[in-house]
Scaffold this active site. Structure first.
Site, PDB file in Angstrom:
ATOM      1  CD  GLU A  89      -6.162   1.950  11.659  1.00 28.26           C
ATOM      2  OE1 GLU A  89      -5.473   1.379  12.233  1.00 28.26           O
ATOM      3  OE2 GLU A  89      -6.477   2.514  10.645  1.00 28.26           O
ATOM      4  CD1 TRP A 127      -0.651 -13.538  10.374  1.00 32.57           C
ATOM      5  CD2 TRP A 127      -2.159 -14.592  11.471  1.00 32.57           C
ATOM      6  NE1 TRP A 127      -1.034 -15.031  10.237  1.00 32.57           N
ATOM      7  CE2 TRP A 127      -1.863 -15.623  11.177  1.00 32.57           C
ATOM      8  CE3 TRP A 127      -3.390 -15.183  13.157  1.00 32.57           C
ATOM      9  CZ2 TRP A 127      -2.376 -16.804  11.088  1.00 32.57           C
ATOM     10  CZ3 TRP A 127      -3.304 -16.476  13.088  1.00 32.57           C
ATOM     11  CH2 TRP A 127      -3.388 -17.427  11.752  1.00 32.57           C
ATOM     12  CG  HIS A 128      -4.137  -5.547  13.439  1.00 32.85           C
ATOM     13  ND1 HIS A 128      -4.816  -5.174  14.205  1.00 32.85           N
ATOM     14  CD2 HIS A 128      -3.147  -4.810  13.386  1.00 32.85           C
ATOM     15  CE1 HIS A 128      -4.620  -4.633  14.777  1.00 32.85           C
ATOM     16  NE2 HIS A 128      -3.454  -3.575  14.352  1.00 32.85           N
ATOM     17  NE  ARG A 166      -0.359  -0.258   5.244  1.00 32.44           N
ATOM     18  CZ  ARG A 166      -0.880   0.290   5.989  1.00 32.44           C
ATOM     19  NH1 ARG A 166      -2.121   0.219   6.557  1.00 32.44           N
ATOM     20  NH2 ARG A 166       0.215  -0.085   6.792  1.00 32.44           N
ATOM     21  CD1 TRP A 173       1.534  -3.098  12.422  1.00 29.27           C
ATOM     22  CD2 TRP A 173       2.848  -2.796  13.714  1.00 29.27           C
ATOM     23  NE1 TRP A 173       0.501  -2.676  13.882  1.00 29.27           N
ATOM     24  CE2 TRP A 173       1.784  -2.212  14.208  1.00 29.27           C
ATOM     25  CE3 TRP A 173       3.759  -2.426  14.596  1.00 29.27           C
ATOM     26  CZ2 TRP A 173       1.374  -1.387  15.534  1.00 29.27           C
ATOM     27  CZ3 TRP A 173       4.454  -1.829  15.548  1.00 29.27           C
ATOM     28  CH2 TRP A 173       3.117  -1.488  15.983  1.00 29.27           C
ATOM     29  CG  ASN A 201      -5.398   4.392   6.855  1.00 26.34           C
ATOM     30  OD1 ASN A 201      -6.438   4.763   7.240  1.00 26.34           O
ATOM     31  ND2 ASN A 201      -4.646   3.997   6.697  1.00 26.34           N
ATOM     32  CD  GLU A 202      -2.101   4.294  10.005  1.00 24.13           C
ATOM     33  OE1 GLU A 202      -2.132   3.793  11.203  1.00 24.13           O
ATOM     34  OE2 GLU A 202      -1.614   3.699   8.998  1.00 24.13           O
ATOM     35  CD  GLU A 208      -3.381  -4.386   8.673  1.00 20.82           C
ATOM     36  OE1 GLU A 208      -2.259  -3.535   9.434  1.00 20.82           O
ATOM     37  OE2 GLU A 208      -4.494  -3.818   7.748  1.00 20.82           O
TER      38      GLU A 208
END
EC number: 3.2.1.23
Length: 690
Positions: free
Chosen positions: A318, A368-369, A121, A326, A159-160, A366
């Site tokens: 968030e 496993w987030h 991304r 991460w 975003n971010e 993501e």
């Protein structure tokens, strides 16, 4: 700079204001039959606000010029008709494959000239006119389609920004950097002066000779003035893109708009305080630091967000219900921390509590987030805690919390993004000292002594507080030096540490002895630094102080102390070091105020042990309580509607006096018989209406 007026997302028609509660919702990752279950579970959890379409460009515009909003219409209608408001993203955070294949010139380039390929991304150049054309077109299409939708209460721009593409060294960036330098300095002579290009024959004849600070070989040293300006430019380039996307949307569909920052103990990618001037309301994505500083670092970041918001409500856009994905080791949240962490942000001014993400992904980068609905489904402790938190937030809203703001502390700790950027240079007195280390140490040391300080950006009103801390503020401009001088002269109580006021805003050293621009305020003159370490056998690795604390990493060689100053603590060392009996901590009378100088890095523990003496010297009364509990208060303008939040900072049970208030929320906490005290368990929190 002119600040945009504060605007907060308003509730859906017929609903009363609540604490916004929810998270990122990615229905495009799931078959449509899951959406109805999602909505029912959201209602069960008390969710009333979700961010949608953040990474949906490829689904919104599957081919160039072909737009598909039908699926998103169905999602938004399902949400809105069930009382769940939408924070609608522009979808521009991740360009689709068709765009990067047709226009590979939008891909960002690293300092060695290597092109970042798509596959993750944020693989775009912030300064690319081609990317901007396509991104703004999507923004306008989104705005035109949803301008009258009653369920969209806010715009989520991109975003971010800069999370992965903070620095781009492409030809587009080169042209933009030259233009930025011309706008900032006006003439090439001014650039030469700012960057001191007389050193190492770096003189520039015109703006066409300015290039980004690309790779110069391992072990070499980039021009520090140029590198500092590059970091300023990179933040501004992303800010310029944000404003372009924001304006493209707002010209068609005005709504409160925001973008999510990444403010944390070490989050200094962008000058988030400067960015805060251009958002209707500010938002943050802070993720917990595992281990013993978890709560303190989280509270530090929340306090800094409140400072960036200038005490207006802000959005926790968030954070995580448990583990992230991460880190090399992705630690889970301990029992109780899901609720406690959210209440801590709420106490520090966040009127919106959101997570990444609603439903945990079954595949992808993501997966496993952690999420609000984990892989285990709703029959899980995580989801039960999510529901408990939703009920707590609704109860606090019913009791009037939304009419209150964070109460101003006695002490402001000043934070400066540019001082951090300057201390990151490889040619500095020591690589063991950074600006960001010291503010957190002071925040924790003050908390150890019962004071929850306010974090305040250097542009903010830190000089309106009873006391202020300048912690390793490497850069002090002429303007800020005058603010310091006026603050203390008019009765302010100032704490200043080593590594403060060494250079001006161009990273030029203030000459005549450190800290050059405010020596008169502090009453000390530093002739030399004494960095410490253990990388060479026999090198000095610490210094003892007369109060029993120990300095590591850095100490000042204070050559003289003014007649108006007193030495509070000295160094204790072998005579051959030259430090035995030398001043370590001083206090100076200046005008109607006082200034303490701490000439060594004591760390959180050393500062905490020294703090009672410093507070007494400055006649600052610590609030009732102790260092085992972090206490934060919110109140309305009259002070009559007040809420006290108590958080256990230890892994043992602690007792607190509830000040005669009524306990509203008790997470791993119990009000004792009689109602005047409460016991808070490890990871527990208590909210009391006073």
């Amino acid at each position: 700079m002119e600040r945009k007026p504060f605007q907060w997302p308003q509730p859906l028609a017929g609903n009363k204001p609540r604490v916004w509660y929810g998270g990122d919702y990615n229905p495009d990752q799931w078959p449509e039959e899951v959406w109805d279950e999602d909505v029912e579970l959201m209602k069960q959890a008390g969710v009333n606000f979700v961010s949608v379409a953040i990474f949906s460009w490829a689904k919104l515009e599957p081919r160039e010029g072909v737009f598909d909003f039908d699926w998103l219409d169905r999602v938004i209608n399902k949400l809105g008709s069930n009382g769940i408001a939408v924070d609608l993203a522009t979808g521009t955070a991740s360009p689709p494959m068709w765009l990067t294949q047709a226009h590979p010139e939008v891909l960002w380039v690293n300092d060695r000239g290597e092109v970042c390929q798509p596959g993750a991304r944020q693989h775009y150049r912030p300064t690319s006119p081609v990317y901007r054309e396509y991104a703004l077109n999507l923004c306008r299409k989104m705005a035109e389609h949803y301008k009258d939708n009653p369920y969209v209460v806010a715009w989520h721009i991109n975003n971010e920004y800069g999370c992965h593409n903070r620095f781009d060294y492409s030809e587009d960036a080169e042209r933009a950097f030259r233009k930025w330098c011309e706008e900032r300095y006006g003439t090439i002579d001014a650039v030469n002066d700012a960057w001191n290009t007389a050193f190492w024959a770096q003189h520039l004849n015109d703006f066409s000779e300015i290039i980004p600070p690309r790779y110069i070989g391992d072990g070499n040293f980039m021009n520090p003035g140029k590198l500092l300006d590059w970091k300023r430019f990179s933040s501004d380039a992303l800010l310029d893109l944000y404003k372009a996307e924001r304006d493209a949307v707002l010209e068609i569909a005005p709504r409160p708009q925001t973008t999510n920052f990444m403010v944390s103990g070490g989050g200094t990618l962008l000058d988030y305080d400067k960015w805060g001037y251009d958002a209707d309301f500010v938002s943050d994505d802070p993720y917990f630091t595992p281990g013993e500083e978890h709560l303190d670092e989280l509270a530090y970041a929340g306090s800094l967000m409140s400072g960036i918001a200038r005490k207006n409500p802000w959005c926790l856009m968030e954070h995580s219900t448990s583990a992230v994905n991460w880190r090399p080791i992705n630690y889970r949240c301990e029992p109780g921390e899901l609720v406690r962490d959210s209440l801590a942000h709420l106490s520090l001014g966040a009127d919106a509590i959101c997570y990444f993400q609603w439903r945990q992904s079954a595949a992808g980068a993501e997966k496993w987030h952690s999420s609000m609905v984990p892989h285990a489904g709703p029959d899980s402790q995580v989801f039960r805690d999510v529901c408990e938190l939703g009920a707590d937030l609704n109860k606090l809203a019913d009791e009037g919390l939304l009419d209150t703001k964070l109460v101003k502390s006695k002490v402001a700790i000043v934070f400066d993004y540019e001082s951090q950027w300057a201390t990151e240079h490889t040619a500095t007195p020591t690589q063991q000292v950074r600006h960001t280390y010291e503010p957190l140490a002071w925040f924790r040391a003050l908390a150890d002594n019962g004071i929850t300080a306010d974090m305040m950006p250097v542009r903010g009103p830190w000089d309106t507080y009873e006391a202020a801390v300048l912690p390793s503020m490497y850069i002090l401009s002429k303007e800020n030096s005058e603010r310091v001088r006026n603050y203390v002269a008019n009765g302010g109580k100032l704490f200043v540490t080593y590594y403060t006021g060494l250079t001006d805003e161009r990273d030029h050293v203030w000459l005549g002895g450190y800290p050059g621009s405010i020596r008169d305020v502090l009453g000390v003159r530093i002739e030399e630094f004494a960095p410490m370490g253990n990388d060479f056998p026999g090198a000095m690795d610490h210094l003892d102080l007369s109060n029993g604390t120990v300095a590591h990493d850095f100490a000042d060689v204070i050559g003289s102390v003014a007649d108006t100053a007193r030495v509070l603590e000295t160094f204790k060392a072998d005579k051959w070091t030259g430090f035995d009996g030398a001043p370590a901590i001083t206090v100076n009378e200046y005008g109607d105020g006082k200034a303490v100088y701490v000439g060594a890095r004591l760390g959180r523990e050393g500062l905490a042990k020294t703090m009672p003496e410093l507070l007494e010297e400055m006649q600052i009364e610590a609030p009732k309580g102790n260092g085992d509990v972090l206490r934060v208060e919110r109140a309305d303008e009259t002070g009559e509607n007040r809420f006290a939040f108590y958080f256990n900072r230890t892994h043992k049970d602690v007792k607190v006096d509830v000040d005669g208030g009524t306990a509203l929320v008790a997470s791993l906490a119990q009000v004792d018989e009689g109602g005047n005290t409460a016991t808070i368990n490890p990871n527990g929190a208590l909210v009391v209406k006073l």
